[in-house]
Motif scaffolding. Structure first.
Motif: not given
Length: 291
Positions: A14, A40, A255
């Protein structure tokens, strides 16, 4: 999974740069980006990429808050070696040993950690020999403040020069269907990383400014019943088992989409079709200007 140094990390990382506003005096709601980073990690994203100049250091603060209590689950990479020029408002390299040491100490504080897993040297400083700056960072590894060192946006020759002073654990550079410079000929930084046991951290794997997908990408996406964005990330992953894409996003839906790209298994036919498409024309900022 991907291997970074002595750790295994999720295949897709990320990018946490740009999660906060650049103006430290502006109003912001930190709860959303912190929650996004935590989510995440819950999804298996364990490689977080940030930098000390981004958001005037606040991006690091967000990462530090997000990994409270779960610090051992993630690899945190951040960059030092840049400062904001007060006259132009742009960043420039500052490779003075005293600067990078102070920057690392500040990053440790903002990240709320005793040791940074990966510290990139960013920006070239024409006033300071690169080996001198790299040596100062190597001293911080010896002191236990940094675990591994990386470089950002460098050539193979620059990587080799640094590697002779202290091992390069990762190189962070742009790589996507729309920018393949890191794969080219003598400048094949991706290949250098593979040959020297380093990770290649791919930022902007979806291109800059969301370039149009193109017919080939859409065809491959339709064959696999996935999105063009997932195909683009899967293509980046296919460039080597040491390649770790770090797409950035501030939206939950993206995401989920990005992390699921790790499950897209592109065939040789898919890769050949994607490789055959020439990258579109871009301007100096990396924005697509052609069809």
């Amino acid at each position: 999974m991907r291997r970074f140094a002595d750790r295994h990390v999720g295949a897709v990382g990320l990018g946490c740069r740009g999660m906060s506003r650049a103006d430290p005096g502006s109003s912001r709601d930190d709860r959303r980006p912190v929650a996004l980073i935590r989510e995440a990690v819950d999804l298996g994203v364990t490689f977080l990429d940030t930098g000390d100049v981004d958001g005037a250091g606040h991006d690091e603060t967000l990462v530090g808050r997000a990994v409270r209590g779960i610090r051992d689950l993630v690899v945190v990479g951040t960059g030092v070696g840049r400062v904001v020029d007060p006259e132009t408002g742009r960043t420039r390299g500052d490779g003075r040993p005293e600067h990078v040491r102070a920057a690392v100490v500040a990053s440790l504080r903002r990240l709320e950690t005793e040791v940074i897993d990966l510290c990139y040297l960013e920006g070239a400083d024409p006033e300071v020999p690169a080996a001198e700056t790299w040596g100062a960072l190597a001293d911080l590894v010896a002191e236990g403040r940094l675990r591994h060192l990386g470089l950002s946006e460098v050539t193979v020759a620059q990587a080799e020069e640094a590697h002779r002073v202290h091992p390069v654990a990762a190189i962070r550079s742009e790589l996507s269907l729309w920018n393949r410079d890191a794969l080219d000929g003598d400048g094949n930084v991706v290949g250098w990383c593979a040959a020297n046991g380093a990770a290649f951290v791919s930022y902007a794997p979806l291109g800059r400014g969301t370039p149009r997908a193109g017919d080939a990408v859409r065809r491959v996406a339709e064959r696999h019943a996935v999105t063009p964005a997932q195909v683009a990330i899967a293509w980046t992953l296919a460039q080597g088992g040491h390649v770790i894409p770090v797409p950035g996003t501030t939206r939950q839906c993206h995401l989920y989409e990005n992390t699921r790209a790790a499950g897209v298994d592109l065939t040789e036919e898919d890769l050949a079709e994607l490789d055959a498409v020439p990258p579109p024309a871009q301007d100096s900022a990396g924005r697509v200007t052609g069809p």
